[in-house]
Design a protein around this motif. Structure first.
Motif, mmCIF file in Angstrom:
data_model
loop_
_atom_site.group_PDB
_atom_site.id
_atom_site.type_symbol
_atom_site.label_atom_id
_atom_site.label_comp_id
_atom_site.label_asym_id
_atom_site.label_seq_id
_atom_site.Cartn_x
_atom_site.Cartn_y
_atom_site.Cartn_z
ATOM 1 N N MET A 1 -9.683 0.769 -0.273
ATOM 2 C CA MET A 1 -9.687 -0.601 -0.786
ATOM 3 C C MET A 1 -8.495 -1.376 -0.232
ATOM 4 S SD MET A 1 -12.493 -0.660 -2.262
ATOM 5 C CE MET A 1 -12.427 -2.337 -2.848
ATOM 6 N N GLU A 2 -7.370 -0.701 -0.093
ATOM 7 C CA GLU A 2 -6.189 -1.362 0.475
ATOM 8 C C GLU A 2 -6.456 -1.801 1.917
ATOM 9 O OE1 GLU A 2 -1.713 -0.028 1.585
ATOM 10 O OE2 GLU A 2 -2.393 0.498 -0.429
ATOM 11 N N HIS B 1 -8.876 -4.751 1.822
ATOM 12 C CA HIS B 1 -8.172 -5.950 1.363
ATOM 13 C C HIS B 1 -7.251 -6.504 2.441
ATOM 14 C CE1 HIS B 1 -8.812 -4.856 -3.139
ATOM 15 N NE2 HIS B 1 -9.907 -5.334 -2.568
ATOM 16 N N THR B 2 -6.577 -5.637 3.173
ATOM 17 C CA THR B 2 -5.700 -6.080 4.252
ATOM 18 C C THR B 2 -6.497 -6.838 5.307
ATOM 19 O OG1 THR B 2 -4.150 -4.264 3.891
ATOM 20 C CG2 THR B 2 -4.129 -5.289 6.080
ATOM 21 N N ASP C 1 -7.728 -10.200 3.748
ATOM 22 C CA ASP C 1 -6.614 -11.142 3.582
ATOM 23 C C ASP C 1 -6.195 -11.736 4.930
ATOM 24 O OD1 ASP C 1 -6.596 -10.675 0.839
ATOM 25 O OD2 ASP C 1 -4.903 -9.276 0.911
ATOM 26 N N THR D 1 -16.001 -5.761 -2.921
ATOM 27 C CA THR D 1 -14.704 -6.358 -3.247
ATOM 28 C C THR D 1 -14.730 -7.838 -2.894
ATOM 29 O OG1 THR D 1 -12.308 -6.066 -3.081
ATOM 30 C CG2 THR D 1 -13.570 -5.850 -1.038
ATOM 31 N N ARG E 1 -11.898 -11.230 -2.070
ATOM 32 C CA ARG E 1 -10.531 -11.700 -1.829
ATOM 33 C C ARG E 1 -10.553 -13.218 -1.719
ATOM 34 N NH1 ARG E 1 -7.028 -8.194 -3.334
ATOM 35 N NH2 ARG E 1 -5.455 -8.740 -1.814
#
Length: 163
Positions: free
Chosen positions: A18-19, A22-23, A26, A48, A50
């Motif tokens: 997930m990190e 997300h990176t 983003d 997810t 963002r």
């Protein structure tokens, strides 16, 4: 669909997965100046999100995005294409681009007049490739997903040794 097929195709996400997702999202949002990015599986489940909050239910939007993509896939088939990998809907205030990421995931990008379609398309294409790499590493890690035939015996021996 049989339970075994569902289990074999399911992805399991860990915190580090997930990190990484997300990176990537983003970074995409920063470069494209889009408002929001949603990753949705082809069954309509939100993986997810963002960026800015979606005005209505992200789950409802996810289901509608997947349905829209499925309908467009059938339209593509009727026109002699395998599928269309990118779709775009323009509204008075907001627009949305839908893009296939690999075989099983959709990237939905919501944007307004703070950016333009060209920037969103350019950076979404790059982001889709990087996101696909993340998903491929998740699938590659999955392995067989089957327990060893002697799992029960090994587990019992480990418990006996522990106590």
């Amino acid at each position: 669909m049989k339970d075994s097929k569902l289990r074999s195709e399911r992805l399991e996400f860990y915190a580090e997965d997930m990190e990484r997702l997300h990176t990537e999202l983003d970074s995409f949002l920063e470069l494209s100046k889009a408002r929001c990015a949603l990753l949705i599986d082809r069954d309509g489940h939100l993986v997810t999100r963002r960026g800015d909050a979606v005005q209505s239910s992200a789950d409802s939007i996810s289901a509608l995005v997947a349905g829209s993509f499925a309908a467009t896939k059938e339209m593509a088939r009727l026109l002699g294409e395998t599928e269309f990998s990118v779709m775009f809907h323009q509204g008075k205030r907001d627009s949305i681009q839908l893009q296939l990421v690999g075989e099983r995931t959709l990237l939905a990008v919501l944007f307004d007049d703070r950016t333009n379609l060209g920037l969103v398309r350019f950076y979404a294409q790059e982001a889709a490739l990087r996101l696909q790499d993340v998903f491929e590493s998740i699938v590659g890690r999955r392995g067989g997903g089957e327990l060893a035939s002697n799992f029960s015996d090994v587990g019992q021996a480990a418990l006996d040794e522990l106590f």
